[in-house]
Design a protein around this motif. Structure first.
Motif, short mmCIF file in Angstrom:
data_model
loop_
_atom_site.label_atom_id
_atom_site.label_comp_id
_atom_site.label_asym_id
_atom_site.label_seq_id
_atom_site.Cartn_x
_atom_site.Cartn_y
_atom_site.Cartn_z
N ASN A 24 18.73 8.57 -22.31
CA ASN A 24 18.52 7.34 -23.07
C ASN A 24 18.28 6.12 -22.21
O ASN A 24 18.54 4.99 -22.61
CB ASN A 24 19.69 7.09 -24.03
CG ASN A 24 19.24 6.43 -25.32
OD1 ASN A 24 18.15 6.69 -25.81
ND2 ASN A 24 20.08 5.57 -25.86
N ILE A 25 17.76 6.34 -21.00
CA ILE A 25 17.40 5.23 -20.11
C ILE A 25 15.92 4.92 -20.30
O ILE A 25 15.06 5.79 -20.12
CB ILE A 25 17.65 5.58 -18.63
CG1 ILE A 25 19.13 5.95 -18.40
CG2 ILE A 25 17.22 4.43 -17.73
CD1 ILE A 25 20.10 4.82 -18.59
N GLU A 26 15.60 3.71 -20.69
CA GLU A 26 14.21 3.31 -20.86
C GLU A 26 13.59 3.06 -19.50
O GLU A 26 14.09 2.23 -18.73
CB GLU A 26 14.11 2.06 -21.74
CG GLU A 26 12.68 1.73 -22.13
CD GLU A 26 12.61 0.67 -23.21
OE1 GLU A 26 11.50 0.17 -23.46
OE2 GLU A 26 13.66 0.34 -23.82
N LEU A 27 12.52 3.77 -19.21
CA LEU A 27 11.88 3.67 -17.90
C LEU A 27 10.56 2.92 -17.97
O LEU A 27 9.77 3.12 -18.90
CB LEU A 27 11.62 5.07 -17.33
CG LEU A 27 12.83 5.91 -16.94
CD1 LEU A 27 12.37 7.26 -16.41
CD2 LEU A 27 13.69 5.20 -15.91
N ILE A 32 11.22 13.09 -20.12
CA ILE A 32 10.99 11.74 -20.64
C ILE A 32 10.31 11.87 -22.01
O ILE A 32 9.30 12.56 -22.15
CB ILE A 32 10.11 10.90 -19.70
CG1 ILE A 32 10.79 10.77 -18.33
CG2 ILE A 32 9.85 9.52 -20.29
CD1 ILE A 32 9.93 10.06 -17.29
N GLU A 39 9.16 9.45 -25.40
CA GLU A 39 8.98 8.11 -25.97
C GLU A 39 9.49 7.03 -25.02
O GLU A 39 10.12 6.05 -25.43
CB GLU A 39 9.66 8.01 -27.34
CG GLU A 39 9.02 8.93 -28.38
CD GLU A 39 9.64 8.79 -29.76
OE1 GLU A 39 10.81 8.32 -29.86
OE2 GLU A 39 8.98 9.16 -30.74
N GLY A 40 9.22 7.25 -23.72
CA GLY A 40 9.55 6.25 -22.71
C GLY A 40 10.99 6.24 -22.24
O GLY A 40 11.37 5.41 -21.42
N LYS A 41 11.81 7.19 -22.74
CA LYS A 41 13.22 7.23 -22.36
C LYS A 41 13.58 8.59 -21.77
O LYS A 41 13.00 9.61 -22.14
CB LYS A 41 14.12 6.95 -23.57
CG LYS A 41 13.98 5.55 -24.13
CD LYS A 41 14.95 5.33 -25.28
CE LYS A 41 14.85 3.92 -25.82
NZ LYS A 41 15.81 3.69 -26.94
N THR A 42 14.56 8.58 -20.87
CA THR A 42 15.04 9.83 -20.30
C THR A 42 15.81 10.60 -21.37
O THR A 42 16.49 10.01 -22.21
CB THR A 42 15.95 9.58 -19.09
OG1 THR A 42 17.08 8.80 -19.50
CG2 THR A 42 15.20 8.82 -18.00
N THR A 43 15.70 11.93 -21.30
CA THR A 43 16.38 12.76 -22.30
C THR A 43 17.65 13.40 -21.78
O THR A 43 18.38 14.04 -22.53
CB THR A 43 15.43 13.88 -22.77
OG1 THR A 43 15.10 14.71 -21.64
CG2 THR A 43 14.15 13.31 -23.37
N ARG A 74 20.40 -2.11 -13.88
CA ARG A 74 21.22 -2.36 -15.08
C ARG A 74 22.68 -2.57 -14.72
O ARG A 74 23.44 -3.17 -15.50
CB ARG A 74 21.09 -1.16 -16.04
CG ARG A 74 19.69 -0.96 -16.60
CD ARG A 74 19.48 0.46 -17.09
NE ARG A 74 20.48 0.89 -18.05
CZ ARG A 74 20.24 1.14 -19.34
NH1 ARG A 74 19.02 1.01 -19.81
NH2 ARG A 74 21.19 1.55 -20.14
#
Length: 359
Positions: free
Chosen positions: A31-34, A69, A71-75, A145
């Motif tokens: 859930n990290i937006e990259l 990844i 939708e732009g986020k780590t899974t 972050r």
């Protein structure tokens, strides 16, 4: 081994003149937006052909993410990626098929494995570090972050050394010139020296200084996984690295304990601080909350555009002369690699500390 890290792990694969270079990152939190464009910008800082003082091999180094990844986020699952090689000219290395280049990995790889890829050094090529930059770029975004900033710069080329400490410099000025030295006057002298050395068909070494700001106290795992020991291992795993020091380093031997000790005090916010930082932000192998700073020495590139005596696979004498495209000095392109390795070290220790906190 081709894997680095304990909880935040990177496994790399590929050769300099193969289809490409890639890696698998395991242990990245979900859930990290990259910002994938930021990752690409980090790769562009390392890529060949970016200026006239580095190798003129032309590679776009576009990274392709294959998994991990959405939708732009780590899974939280392994992040696999690939960087294709487009401008490998293997014919430039044909004369090395049965000869060993001085100070290269040619001989040692042949002895260890009984086979070697002579095209650009194969797996021993610094092209492998592109994969490290991808992992480091992801780690840097996560660490930001947490309020942690990592930056590096060229502080020395040959005898030309920057006469300013890290805290006297502006980190934003690192990218203001092609040698990545944040002091314009010193940078000009470094660039002139590299150009001169290149014209002579020779190479030269240098130093990259690294800075890690905002590290919380408590990172590090004594006795064998001390924070500074892991930083040293990470930096010394980079191609052409020959030395590592942190804090006062070798200069500290000139001081007395009464001069070198970092005295504690409590600041206005109730935080424990030290009045000086000769320890380089690490004491007993554990971060103390002060800024971590270190230096990495890189040797002159081994490939010279001039004749050198060597031997062939049968042990007979031969003459080696470099062909193709090579860096006259590695340090400008080493800056993002040093940052990447530092980011992976801190990221790994941060996750290890959070794992303890879970209990």
């Amino acid at each position: 081994m081709n894997t680095y890290g304990t909880l935040f792990r990177l496994t790399t694969f590929g050769e300099s003149h193969g289809p490409g270079i890639g890696g698998v990152i395991d242990g990245c939190p979900p859930n990290i937006e990259l910002d994938q464009e930021e990752i690409q910008r980090e790769l562009e800082r390392r890529r060949p052909g970016q200026s006239k003082i580095v190798t003129q091999r032309k590679e776009s180094d576009r990274v392709e993410f294959l998994s991990g990844i959405f939708e732009g986020k780590t899974t939280g699952t392994p992040i696999a990626f690939f960087i294709r090689n487009h401008d490998a000219k293997s014919k430039d290395y044909g004369h090395l098929a049965h000869a060993f280049r001085p100070s290269h990995a040619d001989y040692t790889y042949a002895v260890k494995y009984g086979i070697r890829d002579y095209r650009g050094g194969g797996r021993s090529s610094a092209r492998e570090t592109a994969a490290r930059v991808v992992a480091g770029a992801i780690a840097k975004q996560i660490l930001r972050r947490e309020g942690i900033k990592i930056w590096a710069y060229v502080s020395q080329v040959g005898e030309i050394a920057l006469q300013k400490a890290w805290h006297e410099l502006n980190s934003e000025a690192v990218e203001s010139n092609e040698v990545r030295c944040p002091d314009a006057h010193t940078a000009d002298a470094m660039i002139s020296l590299i150009r001169q050395v290149r014209k002579e068909g020779d190479t030269i070494g240098g130093v990259v200084s690294g800075v890690i700001e905002g590290v919380p106290p408590g990172l590090g795992e004594p006795v064998f996984d001390k924070l500074h020991a892991e930083l040293a291992k990470a930096m010394m795993s980079i191609n052409a690295a020959k030395g590592f020091e942190y804090g006062s380093g070798f200069e500290g031997v000139k001081m007395r304990g009464s001069q070198h000790n970092d005295l504690f005090y409590t600041d206005e916010h109730g935080r424990v601080r030290t009045r000086t930082n000769y320890s380089g932000g690490i004491q007993g192998g554990i971060s103390n909350g002060e800024t971590i700073y270190f230096r990495v020495a890189f040797k002159p590139v081994a490939t010279l555009m001039r004749p050198q005596e060597s031997i062939n696979e049968q042990g007979g004498k031969t003459i080696i002369e470099g062909k193709g495209r090579h860096d006259p000095c590695v340090v400008p392109r080493a800056v993002p690699i040093v940052e990447a390795m530092a980011a992976m070290v801190i990221m790994d220790f941060l996750l290890r500390r959070k794992a303890y906190a879970a209990f």
